[in-house]
Design a protein around this motif. Sequence first.
Motif, mmCIF file in Angstrom:
data_model
loop_
_atom_site.group_PDB
_atom_site.id
_atom_site.type_symbol
_atom_site.label_atom_id
_atom_site.label_comp_id
_atom_site.label_asym_id
_atom_site.label_seq_id
_atom_site.Cartn_x
_atom_site.Cartn_y
_atom_site.Cartn_z
ATOM 1 N N LYS A 192 48.815 38.894 32.525
ATOM 2 C CA LYS A 192 47.868 39.817 33.142
ATOM 3 C C LYS A 192 47.637 41.066 32.298
ATOM 4 O O LYS A 192 46.686 41.800 32.545
ATOM 5 N N SER A 243 40.357 41.776 38.659
ATOM 6 C CA SER A 243 39.677 40.940 39.648
ATOM 7 C C SER A 243 39.198 41.838 40.771
ATOM 8 O O SER A 243 39.970 42.626 41.319
ATOM 9 N N GLN A 266 32.971 34.066 39.792
ATOM 10 C CA GLN A 266 33.493 32.759 40.187
ATOM 11 C C GLN A 266 32.716 32.294 41.406
ATOM 12 O O GLN A 266 33.105 32.502 42.552
ATOM 13 N N SER A 319 45.497 31.770 31.349
ATOM 14 C CA SER A 319 45.522 32.744 32.449
ATOM 15 C C SER A 319 46.934 33.129 32.871
ATOM 16 O O SER A 319 47.157 33.540 34.017
ATOM 17 N N SER A 360 35.989 38.461 37.913
ATOM 18 C CA SER A 360 37.235 38.694 37.189
ATOM 19 C C SER A 360 36.992 38.607 35.700
ATOM 20 O O SER A 360 35.942 38.144 35.246
ATOM 21 N N ASN A 386 34.059 36.616 43.883
ATOM 22 C CA ASN A 386 35.076 37.213 43.039
ATOM 23 C C ASN A 386 34.558 37.370 41.614
ATOM 24 O O ASN A 386 34.015 36.426 41.033
#
Length: 886
Positions: free
Chosen positions: A339, A272, A303, A336, A281, A279
């Motif tokens: 990570k 991100s 986003q 989501s 990501s 943003n």
Amino acid sequence: MAVKQPEWCSALKDISLSNPDDNDDNNLMRTWRGKHSGVGVPAFGWKISLSHKFKDRPNSWSLPPLSQVPSLVGLGVRYLLYYKKLRSKSKRPCMDFFNQTPLHQIYGVPLGGIGGGTINRGWKGDFCKWQLKPGVYTFDSPLADQFIVTIRSNDRTVFQQVLSTRFPSGEPLKAWNWRYCGSYAYYHGLYPRAWTVYDLQGQDVVLTCRQISPVFPHDYQDTSIPAAVFVWTVENKRKDDIDVTITMSMENGIGCQREQKVTTSLWNEFFSVNNHGENVSGVVMHNTTYDNMFYTMTIGATQKEGTKVSHCVEFNPLHSGTEIWHPLMERGQLSSLSKRSHVTGKGERIASAVAVSCHVKAKSTNSIDFCLAWDMPQIHFGNSNKFYKRRYTRWFGDQGKAGPALAAYSLYHYPTWEEKIHDWQSPILENSDLPGWYKSAIFNELYYITDGGTVWLEGESSDVTMLSRNAYNGVPESKHNLNGNSMHLNNGIDKTKEDEIRNCKHIMEYGRFAYLEGQEYKMYNTYDVHFYASIALAHLWPNLEISLQYDIAASILHSNPEPMQYLMDGVAAPVKTPNCVPHDVGCPDDEPWLNVNAYFVHDTAEWRDLNPKFVLQAFRDYHITKNKEFLETVWPICKIVMNHGMRHDQDGDGLIENSGAADQTFDGWCVQGPSAYCGGLWLAALKFMAEAASILGHDHEESEYNRILQMATKSYNKHLWNGKYYNYDSSPHLHLSNSVMADQCAGQWFLSAAEIDDVLPKENVRSALETIFSLNVQKYDNGRHGAVNGMRPNGVVDTSSVQSVEVWTGVTYALAATMIHRGLLKEGFRTASGIYRSAWQRYGMSYQTPEAFRMNKTYRSLAYMRPLSIWGMQYALEMPKKDKEN
């Protein structure tokens, strides 16, 4: 506001350029059953329904006639032995005739800028061809590489579909809803952009996916970026609001990795970054196992206000795919949760996905942006341990961490890219006097500038240090006896000149550029072919053309005395003879620029066309760029190659003669004595040398070259002009020598392009072009295939060689350009249209135009450099009207 038409448009008034088959593009759309045409799709381009099936499927090559077999037996035997020797060393020849690329009628506009590798997204939506390591192509369509649409209304999913017409069987991704009906979708390609329109039946929703790559003229920064943007426009034609999610999924380890069938040490991670207040990501996919060249692939999304980005860093593309499908079905977004993925072990496969959701009000539209970026910053060739930095690393770094930055930069700047693309293309697209096929062909044929195994490297002085110090240390004074008079042109070159040219400030600024002759003929900057294609670079990215020319100039001085047995005649000769133009600057399996001349069929030091072609390109490039420093640098090199060429004038009349072998770019078509093709190139080169000498203030050389030119022109007309055209050559066999060669006016093409008065009578050149059009074009399948290379005066194809019977696509486009320069506009467009109609409309060879066709539905060498010569047509049109002949 309408785009102002260029001044050349008026020249097309009252000239009908239409053809009976101009509507063939409509045949590719007959199965389209959608009601809505999508957002922002231009009127012109290559358009095809996703359910289209081509009726014709040409074959690669065919057996030569029995009359030609004896001349090819020796070559065939020597090739078999050469092939066996290379395979024993786990290598393949740069022209591998046993492993030719099969025709797949599936390709679309390639993704990415110039020189950073390419990925092809086919017209059916598959990511189907990968070229990340230079010159290495992987033809694969991973099942997991897809876009998925999810539509929700009142917090309930009402529609979810993989936007693919594929219908896989078995366990892999069986949870996904496949088999989208291609009759309700179509593809529209107009390089460097493409549009795919999906009319979602029963939903009153239309999706338009717009694909954008950063390719536009006269840019030497963004045009090098290895990335593409996908803008999804959602049209909601319903009476109620909906929430729409587009998901992009992709498998790690594709492209290079699949070729080696090794899938260890792959992992994915979420990223991100802030991008001008928004943003960005997504997921970065890491690959550290390909031939010591680390690379990443990054899926990023913006986003924006009213959108939500979600991700899944890992799923197994060999399993059912429920970890992607179910969250989308239940919530319209991915989980989501994780990570970072685990690192794969042997045999493991791993994929990732990024989803973007947006709200679309009734009777309105909204959009979603994705970027796919790949970062292989340092590359090497073959088994070498010498690494080179790609051009884009100047701005994004060379440590393999640029994926997120590339994605963020692309997502922010793509509107500017599109504005530049629009400004470039609009004068052509909005010119109602140009035929529709041409508006598609002129841009779509440019695909090869990125997809031709292209490398664009940083010009570091340490990059090209000669492996061998065999460069010729100086050139003695040449004496050429012309009717008892000696010509003295002192060409002494200091031994350091080669390295000075290779490391000149121009290359340091604009980098080093190379592209393959063809995706099957893997030699970089093949110069006899680049002669035709070079107009695209010179017209659109002239500083890359100048860089390439500097490298060729240095290679002319280079020497490699190692003997090579050439396969055509079996005679051994040096790999590279000094003071002559190289055939190529090497291949991707070796060290290009360092080990030149990968070509193994002929000793090209004896070719008659390469030396004058350097002079022709150098002066034409000077004319376009007005770069006098370049002209001054290459002037002594031009004198060297011209003096080297003069040894082929055996009778002292100023005109070179051919040897009786295939000693020019038509390397399967023998030519003897003075010839229309090589002789015409030689005359034009002499004229250019005189012009260059005048510009540089070398009065003695100007006088000498003009004197030789006067004699050579007289001899050329005496030996070859027959009252209608110039004979193929001066062979004593009349049934061969008086054939009509389609490419006999190649020298005149370059003279026109440089706005130099012709050396031949204008009426002769025009008569020759009209004869070629009448016989080589119209008499060959009624003009439906372009211009056949050789035609007998009675309208029968010249079958004396394997190449005289072929239509060379790039030669046809160059011939069309020459016709336009000489005022034969209708004939020029008619000639060129046969190539487009054959390759793109009938045979499904989109974005892979071959080198050659034959009327029996065979072709040779898919995806080839020479068709870039179509930009010679546009260059001719854009020259001031006063320079056109009436």
